[in-house]
Design a protein around this motif. Structure first.
Motif, mmCIF file in Angstrom:
data_model
loop_
_atom_site.group_PDB
_atom_site.id
_atom_site.type_symbol
_atom_site.label_atom_id
_atom_site.label_comp_id
_atom_site.label_asym_id
_atom_site.label_seq_id
_atom_site.Cartn_x
_atom_site.Cartn_y
_atom_site.Cartn_z
ATOM 1 N N ILE A 1 9.059 6.234 1.372
ATOM 2 C CA ILE A 1 10.324 5.488 1.256
ATOM 3 C C ILE A 1 10.796 4.944 2.611
ATOM 4 O O ILE A 1 11.293 3.834 2.694
ATOM 5 N N ILE B 1 8.372 1.970 3.523
ATOM 6 C CA ILE B 1 8.675 0.773 2.721
ATOM 7 C C ILE B 1 9.958 0.096 3.220
ATOM 8 O O ILE B 1 10.002 -1.109 3.434
ATOM 9 N N ARG B 2 10.996 0.905 3.381
ATOM 10 C CA ARG B 2 12.303 0.341 3.745
ATOM 11 C C ARG B 2 12.266 -0.305 5.131
ATOM 12 O O ARG B 2 12.755 -1.418 5.324
ATOM 13 N N GLU B 3 11.671 0.396 6.095
ATOM 14 C CA GLU B 3 11.733 -0.107 7.470
ATOM 15 C C GLU B 3 10.844 -1.328 7.693
ATOM 16 O O GLU B 3 11.126 -2.132 8.571
ATOM 17 N N LEU C 1 3.793 3.224 -3.947
ATOM 18 C CA LEU C 1 4.851 3.504 -4.932
ATOM 19 C C LEU C 1 4.360 4.405 -6.050
ATOM 20 O O LEU C 1 5.122 5.196 -6.598
ATOM 21 N N HIS D 1 5.150 12.150 -1.808
ATOM 22 C CA HIS D 1 4.933 10.760 -2.213
ATOM 23 C C HIS D 1 3.879 10.136 -1.276
ATOM 24 O O HIS D 1 4.127 9.966 -0.092
#
Lengths: 213, 245
Positions: free
Chosen positions: A62, A65-67, A101, A147
């Motif tokens: 997460i 992905i976000r950064e 994901l 994950h």
């Protein structure tokens, strides 16, 4: 983004073939480059990374992905830890896109996805459970299994919020290469999945190679 | 007729945890609009069983979460079902606001200088609540961000959508097994607001109506029907022992 590597297999300092359904665990040192090679094509390499000095710090899908502002991984992607630190950078990629994901298959989630009769079929999470049990010295347990990245998997998201497991875009001989930014434990489950058409129901071996800087 | 058991309000930027029993519903209401609720689930009998975002998404072939969806554990079971939702899109990929991100985006207001108006990070909030149950960093997983919306363009680019949730919007989670719920009202890490948004959330506990054969969540897809079957198997074993008596 497709980028080929300048490294030659003959110059590597470590190489190991990982049969389908087996796990791979190995420490890669800062500055070393690790290649994961899809030997026969459309194989999923379900991968986790941990800081070798403190495995509580680990790959975070997460945060990565976000950064980077994008759900797909490819050349140039910096893999971030749960503490927000750079762990590895993807420096070459002949596949073009990798998934982080979709997570890993488990006997339990297989019952939901493919039917209750699949309960006792081999799954990635089992490989990880055996890995952490057989390598107690690494200091890992089920609490650390999170994950993951699915190298060579294609899991497109639609603008409307759909998620699909599309046919693989990998092929025999395609690879992804990562440069370690810290000493990392690499833990791979070479997926034994027999229920997902992505791999034509035929899980195949991968190879892992390491180069010194 | 469903019965409300309890109601409370969490100011923005705060955290709490509670155990939901199977057959109860947690309703969260965005009081002012623009709220975010970071949330994680654990099995109180075995906290190694926890919310699994990838399984939740891939089991239901969805990137967004809304009414009709179920929230899965890593053990193929359903913690809870989204039985009512006026928002339409909730995120489980954007992650949590770290202390570093908070400082970078909005400046940190310490307790020393701001007292209850301090700015707390989502990560610290989770860690405080998890520690109450003997859990810690290793137990953190990809969390829910209720009321927040992230969209993905064709090339994979990720974008936070503002104005997703309005004042009065609500989501109801019906618990299908006993569940430890850890949650906070800290902002989504991708919220572009110029100042740390402090958005209060009202939460209510309700007695849930029994799950009937035509249940929307259970029948949303074959996967959810099997998830409910897994819960049934689990509860059958559980109810023969003392753990859920």
């Amino acid at each position: 983004m497709i980028r080929e590597s300048m490294l030659h297999a003959d110059d590597s300092c470590f190489r190991q073939v990982v049969p389908a359904g087996d796990y791979f665990i190995h420490t890669v040192l800062k500055g070393q480059t690790v290649r994961i090679l899809d030997l026969a094509g459309n194989q999923a390499a379900d991968t986790l990374f941990y800081s070798a000095s403190n495995p509580t710090e680990r790959y975070s899908a997460i945060d990565t992905i976000r950064e980077q502002g994008n759900v797909y991984l490819t050349t140039g992607t910096m893999l971030l830890s749960s503490e927000g630190n750079p762990m590895l950078e993807i420096v070459a990629d002949t596949c073009g896109r990798h998934d982080t994901l979709g997570g890993a298959c488990a006997t339990e989630s297989n019952t939901v996805r493919y039917g209750l009769h699949t309960q006792c079929m081999h799954a990635c999470r089992d490989s990880w459970m055996l890995a952490v049990a057989e390598h107690a010295d690494m200091g890992l347990s089920k609490r650390d299994i999170t994950h993951n990245i699915n190298f060579f998997m294609n899991v497109p998201v639609t603008p409307e919020g759909g998620l699909t497991f599309a046919d693989g875009i990998s092929d025999a001989g395609k690879y992804v290469e990562l440069e370690a930014k810290m000493d990392v434990i690499v833990l791979i489950s070479n997926c034994p999945q027999l229920n997902n058409p992505c791999n034509a129901y035929n899980p195949t071996p991968i190879e892992v190679l390491v180069w010194n800087p | 007729m469903a019965k409300m058991l309890y109601e409370n309000r969490m100011p923005g930027g705060t955290h709490w945890s509670l155990e939901m029993k199977q057959g109860t519903t947690l309703k969260l209401i965005d009081q002012e609009g623009g709220a975010n609720v970071g949330m994680l689930f654990y099995n109180p009998q075995n906290p190694l069983e926890r919310y699994n975002a990838p399984d939740t998404l891939k089991c239901q072939h969805t990137f967004k979460l809304t009414q009709g969806h179920c929230l899965y554990s890593d053990m193929g079971r359903i913690f809870c079902s989204i039985v009512d939702d006026t928002v339409g899109w909730h995120d489980t990929v954007g992650g949590n606001l770290s202390k570093a991100k908070l400082r970078e985006k909005w400046q940190e207001r310490t307790y020393q200088e701001a007292r209850n108006d301090w700015t707390l990070s989502g990560t610290d909030s989770f860690l405080v609540e998890l520690a109450k149950y003997g859990l810690g960093k290793k137990d953190l997983a990809a969390n829910l961000n209720l009321f927040s919306k992230l969209v993905v363009a064709e090339d994979g680019a990720l974008q936070f959508v503002e104005g997703n949730s309005q004042a009065g919007d609500a989501i109801s989670l019906r618990f299908e097994m006993d569940t430890l719920v850890v949650f906070h009202t800290c902002p989504h890490p991708m919220n572009p607001a110029p100042a740390y948004p402090k958005k209060p959330v009202i939460y209510q506990l309700w007695q849930a109506d029994p799950v009937t054969a035509d249940d929307e969540c259970m029948n949303a897809c074959a996967e959810n029907q099997r998830g409910f079957q897994n819960n049934e198997r689990y509860l059958a074993g559980c109810h023969t022992g003392a753990c859920c008596s």
